[in-house]
Structures are given as structure tokens and as C-alpha cells.
Scaffold this motif. Structure first.
Motif, PDB file in Angstrom:
ATOM      1  N   PHE A 208      75.580 -55.826  -4.726  1.00  0.00           N
ATOM      2  CA  PHE A 208      74.576 -56.901  -4.652  1.00  0.00           C
ATOM      3  C   PHE A 208      73.623 -56.758  -5.826  1.00  0.00           C
ATOM      4  CE2 PHE A 208      70.474 -58.644  -3.246  1.00  0.00           C
ATOM      5  CZ  PHE A 208      70.868 -59.915  -2.865  1.00  0.00           C
ATOM      6  N   SER A 209      73.304 -57.874  -6.436  1.00  0.00           N
ATOM      7  CA  SER A 209      72.415 -57.865  -7.594  1.00  0.00           C
ATOM      8  C   SER A 209      71.015 -58.289  -7.174  1.00  0.00           C
ATOM      9  CB  SER A 209      72.953 -58.818  -8.674  1.00  0.00           C
ATOM     10  OG  SER A 209      72.067 -58.870  -9.777  1.00  0.00           O
ATOM     11  N   CYS A 210      70.099 -57.326  -7.096  1.00  0.00           N
ATOM     12  CA  CYS A 210      68.705 -57.650  -6.776  1.00  0.00           C
ATOM     13  C   CYS A 210      68.036 -58.214  -8.020  1.00  0.00           C
ATOM     14  CB  CYS A 210      67.971 -56.400  -6.300  1.00  0.00           C
ATOM     15  SG  CYS A 210      66.200 -56.663  -6.031  1.00  0.00           S
ATOM     16  N   PRO A 211      67.439 -59.400  -7.944  1.00  0.00           N
ATOM     17  CA  PRO A 211      66.861 -60.023  -9.136  1.00  0.00           C
ATOM     18  C   PRO A 211      65.722 -59.227  -9.766  1.00  0.00           C
ATOM     19  CG  PRO A 211      67.106 -61.622  -7.356  1.00  0.00           C
ATOM     20  CD  PRO A 211      67.350 -60.270  -6.761  1.00  0.00           C
ATOM     21  N   ASN A 212      64.997 -58.454  -8.960  1.00  0.00           N
ATOM     22  CA  ASN A 212      63.804 -57.760  -9.480  1.00  0.00           C
ATOM     23  C   ASN A 212      63.779 -56.321  -8.995  1.00  0.00           C
ATOM     24  OD1 ASN A 212      62.462 -60.230 -10.657  1.00  0.00           O
ATOM     25  ND2 ASN A 212      62.605 -60.845  -8.517  1.00  0.00           N
ATOM     26  N   LYS A 213      64.735 -55.546  -9.445  1.00  0.00           N
ATOM     27  CA  LYS A 213      64.781 -54.128  -9.081  1.00  0.00           C
ATOM     28  C   LYS A 213      63.788 -53.349  -9.945  1.00  0.00           C
ATOM     29  CE  LYS A 213      68.191 -51.527 -10.447  1.00  0.00           C
ATOM     30  NZ  LYS A 213      69.540 -50.926 -10.597  1.00  0.00           N
ATOM     31  N   VAL A 214      62.983 -52.528  -9.288  1.00  0.00           N
ATOM     32  CA  VAL A 214      61.974 -51.728  -9.993  1.00  0.00           C
ATOM     33  C   VAL A 214      62.107 -50.283  -9.522  1.00  0.00           C
ATOM     34  CG1 VAL A 214      59.522 -51.367 -10.425  1.00  0.00           C
ATOM     35  CG2 VAL A 214      60.412 -53.694 -10.160  1.00  0.00           C
ATOM     36  N   CYS A 215      62.119 -49.341 -10.460  1.00  0.00           N
ATOM     37  CA  CYS A 215      62.192 -47.915 -10.138  1.00  0.00           C
ATOM     38  C   CYS A 215      60.801 -47.309 -10.243  1.00  0.00           C
ATOM     39  CB  CYS A 215      63.173 -47.200 -11.063  1.00  0.00           C
ATOM     40  SG  CYS A 215      64.894 -47.757 -10.858  1.00  0.00           S
ATOM     41  N   ILE A 216      60.361 -46.700  -9.153  1.00  0.00           N
ATOM     42  CA  ILE A 216      59.031 -46.102  -9.075  1.00  0.00           C
ATOM     43  C   ILE A 216      59.190 -44.662  -8.615  1.00  0.00           C
ATOM     44  CG2 ILE A 216      56.768 -46.220  -7.969  1.00  0.00           C
ATOM     45  CD1 ILE A 216      57.221 -49.191  -7.522  1.00  0.00           C
ATOM     46  N   GLY A 217      58.670 -43.735  -9.398  1.00  0.00           N
ATOM     47  CA  GLY A 217      58.730 -42.329  -9.004  1.00  0.00           C
ATOM     48  C   GLY A 217      60.128 -41.817  -8.782  1.00  0.00           C
ATOM     49  N   GLY A 218      61.087 -42.297  -9.534  1.00  0.00           N
ATOM     50  CA  GLY A 218      62.457 -41.847  -9.403  1.00  0.00           C
ATOM     51  C   GLY A 218      63.251 -42.512  -8.305  1.00  0.00           C
ATOM     52  N   LYS A 219      62.687 -43.510  -7.616  1.00  0.00           N
ATOM     53  CA  LYS A 219      63.383 -44.228  -6.545  1.00  0.00           C
ATOM     54  C   LYS A 219      63.341 -45.723  -6.856  1.00  0.00           C
ATOM     55  CE  LYS A 219      61.930 -40.703  -3.225  1.00  0.00           C
ATOM     56  NZ  LYS A 219      63.219 -39.984  -3.203  1.00  0.00           N
ATOM     57  N   CYS A 220      64.481 -46.374  -6.717  1.00  0.00           N
ATOM     58  CA  CYS A 220      64.601 -47.781  -7.104  1.00  0.00           C
ATOM     59  C   CYS A 220      64.479 -48.692  -5.889  1.00  0.00           C
ATOM     60  CB  CYS A 220      65.923 -48.027  -7.821  1.00  0.00           C
ATOM     61  SG  CYS A 220      66.022 -47.172  -9.421  1.00  0.00           S
ATOM     62  N   ASP A 259      55.340 -37.710  -5.913  1.00  0.00           N
ATOM     63  CA  ASP A 259      55.242 -38.585  -7.090  1.00  0.00           C
ATOM     64  C   ASP A 259      55.476 -40.045  -6.702  1.00  0.00           C
ATOM     65  OD1 ASP A 259      54.728 -36.425  -8.706  1.00  0.00           O
ATOM     66  OD2 ASP A 259      56.818 -36.170  -9.337  1.00  0.00           O
ATOM     67  N   PHE A 260      56.495 -40.256  -5.892  1.00  0.00           N
ATOM     68  CA  PHE A 260      56.790 -41.630  -5.470  1.00  0.00           C
ATOM     69  C   PHE A 260      55.623 -42.220  -4.683  1.00  0.00           C
ATOM     70  CE2 PHE A 260      58.173 -44.471  -2.058  1.00  0.00           C
ATOM     71  CZ  PHE A 260      58.747 -45.494  -2.797  1.00  0.00           C
ATOM     72  N   SER A 261      55.071 -41.453  -3.746  1.00  0.00           N
ATOM     73  CA  SER A 261      53.982 -41.963  -2.905  1.00  0.00           C
ATOM     74  C   SER A 261      52.780 -42.377  -3.746  1.00  0.00           C
ATOM     75  CB  SER A 261      53.571 -40.899  -1.886  1.00  0.00           C
ATOM     76  OG  SER A 261      54.658 -40.556  -1.055  1.00  0.00           O
ATOM     77  N   ASN A 262      52.364 -41.518  -4.663  1.00  0.00           N
ATOM     78  CA  ASN A 262      51.198 -41.828  -5.489  1.00  0.00           C
ATOM     79  C   ASN A 262      51.462 -42.999  -6.426  1.00  0.00           C
ATOM     80  OD1 ASN A 262      49.207 -39.893  -4.630  1.00  0.00           O
ATOM     81  ND2 ASN A 262      50.441 -38.295  -5.595  1.00  0.00           N
ATOM     82  N   GLN A 263      52.647 -43.028  -7.026  1.00  0.00           N
ATOM     83  CA  GLN A 263      52.953 -44.118  -7.948  1.00  0.00           C
ATOM     84  C   GLN A 263      53.098 -45.453  -7.221  1.00  0.00           C
ATOM     85  OE1 GLN A 263      56.036 -43.343 -10.882  1.00  0.00           O
ATOM     86  NE2 GLN A 263      55.536 -41.154 -10.915  1.00  0.00           N
ATOM     87  N   PHE A 264      53.656 -45.435  -6.018  1.00  0.00           N
ATOM     88  CA  PHE A 264      53.758 -46.684  -5.254  1.00  0.00           C
ATOM     89  C   PHE A 264      52.382 -47.205  -4.871  1.00  0.00           C
ATOM     90  CE2 PHE A 264      54.203 -49.269  -1.457  1.00  0.00           C
ATOM     91  CZ  PHE A 264      55.255 -50.101  -1.801  1.00  0.00           C
ATOM     92  N   LEU A 265      51.477 -46.320  -4.480  1.00  0.00           N
ATOM     93  CA  LEU A 265      50.117 -46.748  -4.146  1.00  0.00           C
ATOM     94  C   LEU A 265      49.392 -47.270  -5.379  1.00  0.00           C
ATOM     95  CD1 LEU A 265      49.073 -43.941  -1.637  1.00  0.00           C
ATOM     96  CD2 LEU A 265      49.513 -46.356  -1.117  1.00  0.00           C
ATOM     97  N   ASP A 266      49.577 -46.636  -6.530  1.00  0.00           N
ATOM     98  CA  ASP A 266      48.977 -47.142  -7.772  1.00  0.00           C
ATOM     99  C   ASP A 266      49.513 -48.532  -8.092  1.00  0.00           C
ATOM    100  OD1 ASP A 266      47.580 -44.776  -8.028  1.00  0.00           O
ATOM    101  OD2 ASP A 266      49.021 -43.868  -9.420  1.00  0.00           O
TER     102      ASP A 266
END
Length: 431
Positions: A208-220, A259-266
């Protein structure tokens, strides 16, 4: 022989004397010159009862004229009804336009108009400004199928583009069915197999092709702005400082969880200030709660709004001994997903689950799918190639999940892959 009018006065009086229930006719009595009036029943011929219509009135010509007249009147009646219907539709359309116009103005005043900017929201929008108003307006023609088949997540992908995406997904899934049968022998009941790299090379690729995939803190993540915008819409109308659970819950455990938690909140805070012109601050600005589960946490993380740290990890429900030492004392705290949701009083669904539990994923996936409301997105790191590997992927697919991200971890020796799924409606799979 005397006629009807030749009688004397008495005869004339007798002739003109009639009763309501009878008609009278003159009859000449034998041996007499006087006409005797004999009553006739109404069943006999009487001038008082004649045909309702004349011969002229019942002619074919009159009938045809009458029929043409009736047809003409019926056509006029139908024409009036049609004109009235068009008039009512026009009035309804006019009222709707006025409503949507003022709704759009209201949306602009509340900052919702920013949803129209493709660069700001990753392109997940329509060209009509009122479609952005609170996310509740009816989608524009040709834009409804994606929302209906993604549980409301993709609200601005055209039907044409959505059908193309469905076709690509179907092709990959059909191909995978054949690959599964052909390569299942590569899986070993003993765990990792010497041919595991061959299995990973051919199996379970992105479908499946997600139109707006974003990777934050090493998780997409698939379109994190859409996650935030949906949650932001649901929080509107609440009073500031409310203690009610946020509509968006993020569960993170293992891997680069901090890292993911802080970057997602930012990331979330930046979007909220952008959409609300800096009118909100603190925890009120965040529509999502990030819950970090870290059983081996040594140092307390810095406290910040929107972040909740719990000192336990997740275990599969069929692994009750997980975390228990040989002397039967609990060395590390672990809870199942159901136990965690109950303890934290989270009856609603999880928006996103990011999990790296070092091989427990091959068992815990059953607990994920058995939740009352399975997560909208699941991010898991896969380790090795156990014999039930196909079982996990097939179960996720049957539950409505599609793979929008897969990446090999360079530090995992070739047998570690990061996967990301998003859950779609069952109607998506009606090819």
C-alpha cells in the motif's frame, strides 16, 4: 273514436291527476266514449325516466374529444409538479450554499482553513474550503470512496486515484499468495533458518502506498498530520484544562522509544502552533498522549507535557512467565495490552502502537488484533524467521491491515525488519 284531447272536463282532470308513485295512460273502456286512466308502474315506460346522455353526447367523436381533454389536463398537472420540484431543489441548493458559506467563514476564523494548504497538511485535502470545516462536511464529488474505505483517515484522495491504489494493492497481495505457497518450506520450526534471507527477500513487501509517509525517531508513520488533525477536531469544543482522556493515544515500547516519543511531541506541538496561530500552550496544545513503556528504564526522563512514562513492558497473553526469574520473584514488570488499557483506563482505541519487543511480536500480534478497537496503525520490528511468520502477516492482512513501510535494519544481521501497517475498512478489499 274520441282522441286523448277530446274528453270532457272530468276526463281531463283525471288525466292530469297523477300520483308520485305511478304514471297514467288513457285506456278506452268498452261501450263507453270516456277514456279511463289506467295506472302504469314505474317499471313500464315513463317519460319521466329517460337516458342520462343523448345520442350525440355518447358519440365516438365526443368520447375522443373528452379523452384528449383529460390527457391535456394530466400533462399540465405533471408539468406543474416538475416545475415545483425544480423550484424546491433550487431553494434547497441556495440554502445549502448559504450554510456552507458561513460554515467556511467560521472554519477560517477557527484556523481550520489551514487544512487547505497541501504543503502544510501533506496534500490530504480537497479544493473546497468547506470540506475542511471541522472535517465533517460532505466530501466533494469524486472524493468520497477513500474516506469510506479508510475509516475516515484519507479524506481527500480522489476516487480515481484511490481505485488505482487499490489495484496496486490487489496485485501485490495476489502475488504474495503464490510466493507464500512457494517459499513456506524455508521456515524452520527451530527458529531462524539458514535460508531466512531468501524468505525475507521474496515475502511480505509493501502493498500500500501511503501518500504522506513521515519517519520520526526511526519509526515511519502514515500521515502523522492527519492523525493530529483528526484528534484536534475531536478536542474542539472542550474546555481548556479538561482532564478527559485525549482522543489520540500513542503507545511506544522498545527500540528508540524515548527518541521517538520526544520527536513526535515536538512535531505535534509545531503543528498545533502552526494551525492555531500560537493561541494555545502547554498540554492543551497537544491532541495526543504519548505513553512510553520502559521496563528497563534506568534514569527518569525529563518531564514534559503529553508524555507519560510507565515502568513496565508488554508481554503476550500466552507468556505468563515472561519477566519472572527462576526463584519465582518478578524481575521485570510486564503486562498484556488488555491489562495495560484497563490499568490506565483507556477504553478507547489506540491510534498508534510502536513496538519492539525482541521476538515477542510473533505471539503478541494475536493480542493486538483481539483488542476491542485494534490500533489504527501498528509499527513493529520483526526478528528472525520463526515457523509462524506467515501466520502473523496473514492474520494482519485478514484483519484489514496493509503494509505501507518495510525497511531492513542494517544492525540486525539481515534478519531484522521494520514494518508499518495501517488498518483500512473491509470494503477496501472488495476488489
Amino acid at each position: 273514436m274520441p282522441g286523448w284531447a277530446g274528453g270532457d272536463d272530468a276526463s281531463d282532470a283525471a288525466v292530469t291527476s297523477v300520483r308520485d308513485d305511478y304514471s297514467y295512460a288513457p285506456v278506452l273502456d268498452a261501450g263507453s266514449s270516456v277514456a279511463v286512466i289506467t295506472p302504469l308502474r314505474r317499471d313500464d315506460y315513463s317519460p319521466k325516466y329517460q337516458a342520462r346522455y343523448s345520442a350525440e353526447e355518447t358519440s365516438d367523436a365526443v368520447y375522443e374529444n373528452d379523452k384528449r381533454h383529460r390527457r391535456c389536463m394530466e400533462r399540465k398537472r405533471r408539468a406543474k409538479l416538475i416545475m415545483l420540484s425544480f423550484l424546491l431543489l433550487g431553494v434547497a441548493g441556495f440554502v445549502a450554499r448559504i450554510y456552507l458559506f458561513f460554515a467556511g467563514i467560521r472554519g477560517r476564523l477557527r484556523g481550520d482553513i489551514t487544512m487547505l494548504h497541501s504543503h502544510d497538511l501533506g496534500g490530504n485535502q480537497t479544493s473546497s474550503f468547506w470540506n475542511a470545516w471541522r472535517g465533517k462536511a460532505k466530501p466533494a464529488p469524486g472524493f468520497g470512496r477513500a474516506g469510506a474505505e479508510s475509516n475516515g483517515f484519507f479524506d481527500a484522495i480522489s476516487d480515481e486515484e484511490w481505485m488505482r491504489m487499490k489495484s496496486e494493492t490487489k496485485s501485490v497481495i495476489d502475488l504474495q499468495d503464490g510466493v507464500t505457497m512457494r517459499t513456506s518450506f524455508l521456515l524452520s520450526e527451530g527458529g531462524a533458518n539458514i535460508n531466512s534471507l531468501d524468505w525475507w527477500t521474496d515475502n511480505w513487501k509493501v502493498n500500500f502506498s501511503c501518500p504522506n509517509k513521515v519517519c520520526i525517531g526511526g519509526k515511519c508513520i502514515c500521515d502523522p498530520k492527519r492523525i493530529l488533525s483528526i484528534a484536534d477536531e475531536e478536542t474542539k469544543g472542550r474546555k481548556r484544562g479538561h482532564d478527559k482522556q485525549k482522543p489520540c493515544l500513542i503507545y511506544v515500547s522498545g527500540g528508540s522509544d524515548m527518541d521517538f516519543s520526544n520527536q513526535f511531541l515536538d512535531y505535534s506541538l509545531a503543528r498545533m502552533f502552526e494551525w492555531h496561530d500560537g493561541q494555545v500552550a502547554g498540554q492543551d496544545a497537544l491532541p495526543c498522549e504519548v505513553h512510553l513503556f520502559a521496563p528497563n528504564l534506568q534514569d527518569e526522563p525529563e518531564q514534559r507535557d503529553g508524555l507519560f512514562v510507565h515502568k513496565w513492558g508488554f508481554r503476550p497473553s500466552n507468556k505468563e512467565s515472561m519477566g519472572v526469574a527462576a526463584d519465582t520473584t518478578t524481575s521485570i514488570a510486564f503486562n498484556t495490552l488488555d491489562e495495560t488499557a484497563a490499568e490506565l483506563q483507556h477504553p478507547g482505541g489506540i491510534s498508534l502502537l510502536a513496538l519492539d519487543c525482541e521476538m515477542c511480536e510473533w505471539d503478541i500480534f494475536k493480542d493486538i488484533l483481539s483488542l476491542d478497537e485494534p490500533p489504527q496503525q501498528v509499527l513493529m520490528q520483526m526478528h528472525g524467521t520463526p515457523y509462524m511468520a506467515n501466520e502473523l502477516f496473514l492474520a494482519m492482512q485478514e484483519a484489514g491491515y496493509v503494509i505501507f513501510h518495510r525497511q531492513q535494519d542494517s544492525d540486525g544481521g539481515g534478519e531484522v525488519f521494520d514494518y508499518s501497517w495501517i488498518k483500512l475498512s473491509p470494503t477496501f478489499f472488495n476488489w
